[in-house]
Design an enzyme around this catalytic site. Structure first.
Site, PDB file in Angstrom:
ATOM      1  N   GLY A 139       0.825  -1.221   0.060  1.00 44.03           N
ATOM      2  CA  GLY A 139       0.004  -0.113   0.007  1.00 44.03           C
ATOM      3  C   GLY A 139       0.727   1.213   0.200  1.00 44.03           C
ATOM      4  N   TYR A 140       1.432   1.536  -1.061  1.00 47.04           N
ATOM      5  CA  TYR A 140       2.334   2.565  -1.147  1.00 47.04           C
ATOM      6  C   TYR A 140       1.677   3.559  -1.816  1.00 47.04           C
ATOM      7  CZ  TYR A 140       6.332  -0.621  -0.494  1.00 47.04           C
ATOM      8  OH  TYR A 140       7.165  -1.714   0.128  1.00 47.04           O
ATOM      9  N   SER A 141       1.209   3.354  -3.312  1.00 46.63           N
ATOM     10  CA  SER A 141       0.747   4.492  -4.047  1.00 46.63           C
ATOM     11  C   SER A 141      -0.628   4.957  -3.710  1.00 46.63           C
ATOM     12  CB  SER A 141       0.634   3.944  -5.519  1.00 46.63           C
ATOM     13  OG  SER A 141       2.007   3.597  -6.252  1.00 46.63           O
ATOM     14  N   GLU A 165      13.490  -5.548  -3.535  1.00 47.73           N
ATOM     15  CA  GLU A 165      12.630  -5.611  -4.755  1.00 47.73           C
ATOM     16  C   GLU A 165      13.531  -6.544  -5.585  1.00 47.73           C
ATOM     17  OE1 GLU A 165      10.533  -2.422  -6.658  1.00 47.73           O
ATOM     18  OE2 GLU A 165       9.188  -2.375  -5.078  1.00 47.73           O
ATOM     19  N   THR A 196       9.347   5.393 -12.783  1.00 47.33           N
ATOM     20  CA  THR A 196       9.132   5.465 -14.064  1.00 47.33           C
ATOM     21  C   THR A 196      10.478   5.553 -14.647  1.00 47.33           C
ATOM     22  OG1 THR A 196       9.124   7.753 -14.050  1.00 47.33           O
ATOM     23  CG2 THR A 196       7.132   6.671 -13.820  1.00 47.33           C
ATOM     24  N   GLU A 214      11.518   8.014 -16.403  1.00 47.03           N
ATOM     25  CA  GLU A 214      12.099   9.238 -16.024  1.00 47.03           C
ATOM     26  C   GLU A 214      12.976   9.357 -14.585  1.00 47.03           C
ATOM     27  OE1 GLU A 214       9.124   8.990 -17.415  1.00 47.03           O
ATOM     28  OE2 GLU A 214       9.672   9.573 -19.353  1.00 47.03           O
TER      29      GLU A 214
END
Lengths: 392, 338, 392, 338
Positions: free
Chosen positions: A123-125, A239, A367, A369
């Site tokens: 539950g990060y984003s 990760e 991303t 970027e």
């Protein structure tokens, strides 16, 4: 310098390959078609073989597999197109709890994860914080001995199958954003939690999760109060390698099968120069992606924390996957309009499937970027900007 | 004398269609028409507007491709779930062959049939008749023709494979080959126009999202890296629109450059649409990947139309032929190169 | 909508083509080989035909040619590979003086330019200000009735052939940078001016120019004191269409000639699929570049100031030129290592030459980054940045 | 067990060569050696260091390609005006054929001869002898062989076309074909290493310039658009270095993947070098275009070596063959795909 797996590592790879070969036909298509990139059957079969805790030390009941064996396991599942998202997320949390969790958390949650009984989700984003994850607004407020959580999380993949969400919440709005966050392990069956499905271009289901006055005891807290960012950094270091390299491996396998099979109206596609050029470019990018991944494994095996190797691997392999899948769809031609598995689509629909999926690999987990920014600043030593002026 | 302005008729047509699509081709309607991708109610409204008959000649003068391109571009921009391009092409082809166009839904296969089957024909799954080229014959199949309908496709378009067994011969021999070449060029120009519409609208969605979405304390569109990706896409979109205009004009004037320009326009507009929708989707971050946002509809349509047209590799021969012909015609004046 | 030149425009184009056809063979190679992209022979021959003032109104002694005729003239010279940099720069200054110059400047300088007697060069860039041209540090200081100029300019192309430099100087260091600049017309034979050659990758010669206590009368000033930025904006509006489209036209002509000529050891290169694919892509980009250029001409012909059409054209055509020339060199293969004109190199060396030249077209007259910034802000309406933060 | 670390011998070799090139292959020396591109004094110093003989076998054990690749990469990074790669390849080939390597400068033609002429051979203009393959024969021409020296080339390399008339046959038949294939793979690996060196050094020049050059009040490297172009190039450079290491290791271990990896490495390193030097040059703005800055030397060398190796299209067949062989070998275990 050596670019070969050891005999023991190769033996484990063969064991994994035999397992995968023994799965029912169409397992890959069936798992993908559910939209949930997790199969409890496969998960339990892995648990039976002790693979869910393969990386755990023997003295803790694991198999003591080395990082290369673990990388190989990942790679072979990817090659076969069998998603193990559920396990990867749960294992990542288990490893994090092992380091920063309380004794209670370690004893209650980790065995359930490694035994294949439960899954977890991240539950990060949030709707307003994706790349800028530290801007999270979901609040956790002190309430007696416990906490009350209010807010919303986005892209909580696996939430509809998981028992807990590993949740980043704001506990102090009055300090710089990175310093006012705390991590919690919130049971998804708690009162006030709602899970809403979100369907995607690639066919996967993810979720939005809503938290309305959700009460948890202080024992649900992971790490220090306002120390959530540090906990997340520990989790990030676990990760897995960029998933894009695995998708590229899967894609190339499917594409090569397609390319060397003669169609009813003519020779095998691999005879066409543009098909060969496309495959050669993609296969080269796959080799580079795998090398970048294995280098991270090698660093892990020497207990060296990666510096920017992860960003280089993530950027290169996800952009390569997008390029490769888009070009492969093009060389398949108009028939690539036909989609789905088991429908007679070219390459059983997998080239088109990976094309639709590929776009998200340059978005999630940082991303392109974000990765380029990390590479520019930390790998190349370029300065940070102070301001952007007109037309430049 | 060169003139890049749309005529007042074209501006009127655009205004009319913009209003029509705003009512009848909303994103909700586009979604509702999936997976087949055909919206009968929209098609009926377009019929009321005059489609596809207005592609036929009036008082002996053929309808202008440039006008039809305006319509196709608008339809592309709204992802209209209707067989606009293919029925316009079929109407023009029937007109050219002196055949009467009825009220049937007649679609057109842009690729020649192989082994008696026209494969992956847009709208064949809902058409009454299918026109296709097989060798040196132009055939029309149906009604009641045998069409295989794939279960799932990348982006609707009511794809079907039409078996041409027993189809009626509309024309054959060199005249048929030449008529098919003209129809194919028409199809390329109008598909290019549709792609230009998809491209412009997809880019617009990305730009608007980038203006409002904030990360790290500012709108993401203010980050140079993202802004420059969108700027590159904007140049392609602009180029595609210009090329579509020129190719349509070349078709209308019977310019010897028309086939080369049509192939060029389809290939370039495909490139523009793929890049614009890809960057537009990327600008949406994770939301671009969800089915809830519209950009994925554009992303899929761009790729699908581009695949139908065969992309850049399909254009190579026609473009190289154009390049050689242009060079020869320019050096008729014996300039030489010094 | 119309995409054809008028009969009169076509007649003029044929006239230009006949002129070019009548030039001595190897004129293009000879002019390029000097490094100075200007031939006085060609220039004087153009003057004889009245072409140097072709765009000028008939009542001012010109030919009253319309913008399309002028664009055609440019394009035909580009196609033939005959550089007319010298004229283009001089004409640009003449047009600017016609609007903002004093009567004396108009009477003394413009006829000499249009008669083909003198050339001019542009003194905008400095060692420390390229993209950020308003940051110019060359100073002009009041000295009685006149000015003293000190400083250095970079990329003053044609300075070694020119009579004047159109020079941007700082006259007020105490105001915002755009507001403290003044423009001057400085004779290059004035005491204290030095011209040093700078040679380039593309073979062209440009110059660094040095100004050491150079005295000029106030009559050398162009426009208002501290109004130099406005004068430069007038001059910028007269900048010809992006040169890259002309180079692409020239390159494609040479490449097509090369491609359709059979070599001693085999069929013509145009038979090879990768050559055809490369030519088709480049020729398509050429068509788009020309359309973008003609659209600017059309706007000019209607007295409409271009908005961002110039940036779109410049960005697209220069990036297309780089792509096309790099790929064409690749399909020529190892023989593209052989260079030079008249040396037996493939395509008489022109493909390789345009490849080396092409890189500067994405740099001068506003880099691709500057153009993208303009397009992002003014064409797409994207916001300006306020700050760039970590990793993004 | 996988290991990405350089050996201590390799680190020593690198340190030695870095010091050597810092003294004897400065940008001034590279410029002075143009246009031919050969610096006899540097070549003499390299001879003193042991080149090219250290490519031969010692005590029956062949020199390691991985070590030679370290040397080639360092030479590439300094644009050494010396025939390092080709003489190493020639030495290994002569060694493999059991022929004695003398003190002559022997170069190697990476492409087979056509009509009895080895065209565009690096260093042929200064070599004593040229080794080339013609059909199923390996020939060695010279001394006194007929070499045509082009007047100008993109980037030195002492290019020449060697007429093989009357050349000595070193080997023929299947053994010669196979020996040439090994030598060509060696050449691809070492050229890839040189390209990786050019790429890394060219990128470094661009990055360093971008750190110090200020425009609009900040270093240009702080502008996201430029920084991200350099970051993309950095990923390619990194990948090229990894691929060169693996390809060299495959050559040393006789891996069946060696030919495919060699072709891959050459193609990918060429891509990396072209992009890194192109973006490195672009970062320099107008100065990058002047001959006064070093980046143009790297830009030209990257393209030249890439052209010699034939770029990506030359690698297609070998890479596709590798892909198919890998797939077959992986499915020996009967995993299948589910």
């Amino acid at each position: 310098m050596d670019f070969e797996l050891s005999a023991a590592q190769l033996r484990f790879r063969d064991e994994v390959r035999q397992f995968l070969a023994g799965l029912p036909p169409q397992t890959s298509a069936a798992v993908h078609d559910t939209g949930t990139l997790h199969s409890w059957d496969v998960h339990r079969a892995m648990a039976e073989r002790g693979w869910l805790k393969a990386a755990w030390p023997v003295e803790q009941g694991g198999q003591g597999r080395d990082p290369f064996e673990m990388a190989t396991l990942n790679e072979e599942f990817a090659r076969a197109g069998i998603p193990i998202e559920g396990w990867l997320i749960a294992e990542l949390v288990a490893k994090t709890l092992q380091i920063v969790g309380t004794q209670q958390q370690r004893h209650e949650v980790i065995p359930a994860i490694l035994g294949g009984e439960i899954l977890l989700c991240l539950g990060y984003s949030e709707p307003d914080s994706g790349s800028d994850v530290a801007a999270a607004r979901t609040r956790a407020t002190r309430d007696g001995d416990g906490w009350v959580i209010d807010g919303q999380k986005m892209f909580t993949t696996m939430a509809h199958e998981a028992s807990y969400v590993f949740l980043l919440a704001r506990t102090n709005p009055d300090v710089p954003k990175h310093r006012g966050l705390t991590m919690f392990l919130v049971p998804l069956d708690a009162d006030g939690v709602q899970v809403r499905p979100v369907h995607t271009l690639g066919g996967e289901r993810t979720n939005a999760t809503f938290y309305d006055r959700v009460r948890v005891p202080d024992s649900a807290r992971v790490g220090e109060v306002d120390g959530g960012w540090d906990v997340m950094m520990v989790a990030l270091a676990f990760e897995r390698q960029p998933a894009a390299a695995g998708h590229l491996l899967h894609l190339l396998g499917r594409a090569l099968d397609w390319a060397r099979t003669a169609g009813p109206d003519g020779p095998a596609p691999i005879e066409r120069p543009e098909v060969r050029a496309c495959l050669a470019r993609a296969y080269t990018d796959l080799e580079v992606s795998r090398l970048m991944g294995y280098r991270m494994t090698w660093l892990t095996s020497r207990d060296v924390l990666p510096h920017t190797e992860g960003s280089l691997a993530k950027l290169f392999s996800s952009e390569a996957l997008m390029r490769a899948s888009a070009s492969l769809v093009d060389v398949v031609g108009a028939d690539a309009l036909l989609t789905g598995h088991g429908t007679g689509a070219p390459a059983d629909g997998w080239i088109e499937h990976e094309f639709r999926h590929s776009v998200v690999t340059t978005i999630y987990a940082g991303t392109s970027e974000i990765q380029r920014g990390i590479i520019a600043e930390r790998h190349l030593g370029l300065p940070r900007a102070t301001a952007r002026r007109a037309g430049s | 004398m060169m003139d890049f302005a749309l005529s007042s008729e074209q501006l009127d047509l655009r205004a009319g269609l913009t209003a029509l699509f705003a009512d009848h081709s909303t994103p909700a309607r586009v979604r509702a028409a999936e997976p087949l991708g055909f919206d009968p109610a929209l098609w009926a409204v377009l019929g009321g507007f005059g489609f596809p008959h207005l592609a036929g000649s009036r008082d002996g003068a053929p309808a202008r491709l440039a006008d039809l391109a305006v319509a196709a571009q608008d339809a592309g921009a709204c992802l209209a779930s209707a067989p606009l391009v293919e029925t316009l092409v079929a109407t023009r082809l029937l007109d050219r062959l002196g055949a009467a166009a009825g009220d049937d839904l007649v679609t057109f296969s842009p690729r020649p049939a192989v082994a008696g089957v026209a494969r992956t024909v847009p709208w064949a799954a809902v058409a009454d008749r299918v026109i296709a080229c097989d060798g040196d014959r132009i055939l029309i199949a149906g009604p009641g023709h045998d069409v295989e309908r794939p279960k799932q496709t990348l982006a609707g378009l009511a794809i079907g494979h039409a078996d041409l067994t027993g189809a009626t011969v509309l024309a054959e021999g060199p005249a048929a080959v030449s008529a098919f070449a003209e129809a194919r060029a028409d199809w390329q120009v109008l598909t290019a126009a549709a792609l230009a519409g998809v491209a412009a609208a997809g880019l617009h969605l990305g730009v608007e999202y980038a203006k409002t979405r904030h990360q790290f304390g500012q709108p993401i569109g203010a980050f140079q890296a993202l802004a420059h990706q969108l700027a590159d896409a904007a140049a392609l979109v602009d180029g595609a629109q210009l090329l579509v205009q020129e190719a349509a004009w070349a078709g209308d004037t019977g310019s010897p450059r028309r086939h080369g320009l049509a192939a060029m326009a389809a290939a370039f507009a495909g490139r523009a649409a793929r890049q614009a929708t890809d960057r537009g989707l990327h600008a949406h971050g994770g939301y671009g990947y969800t089915l809830e946002y519209d950009i994925q509809l554009y992303f899929r349509r761009a790729k699908a139309l581009s695949l139908l047209s065969g992309g850049e590799s399909a254009a190579v021969d026609a473009v190289v032929a154009l390049a050689l012909a242009d060079t020869d015609s320019d050096s008729d004046h014996d300039t030489g190169r010094r």
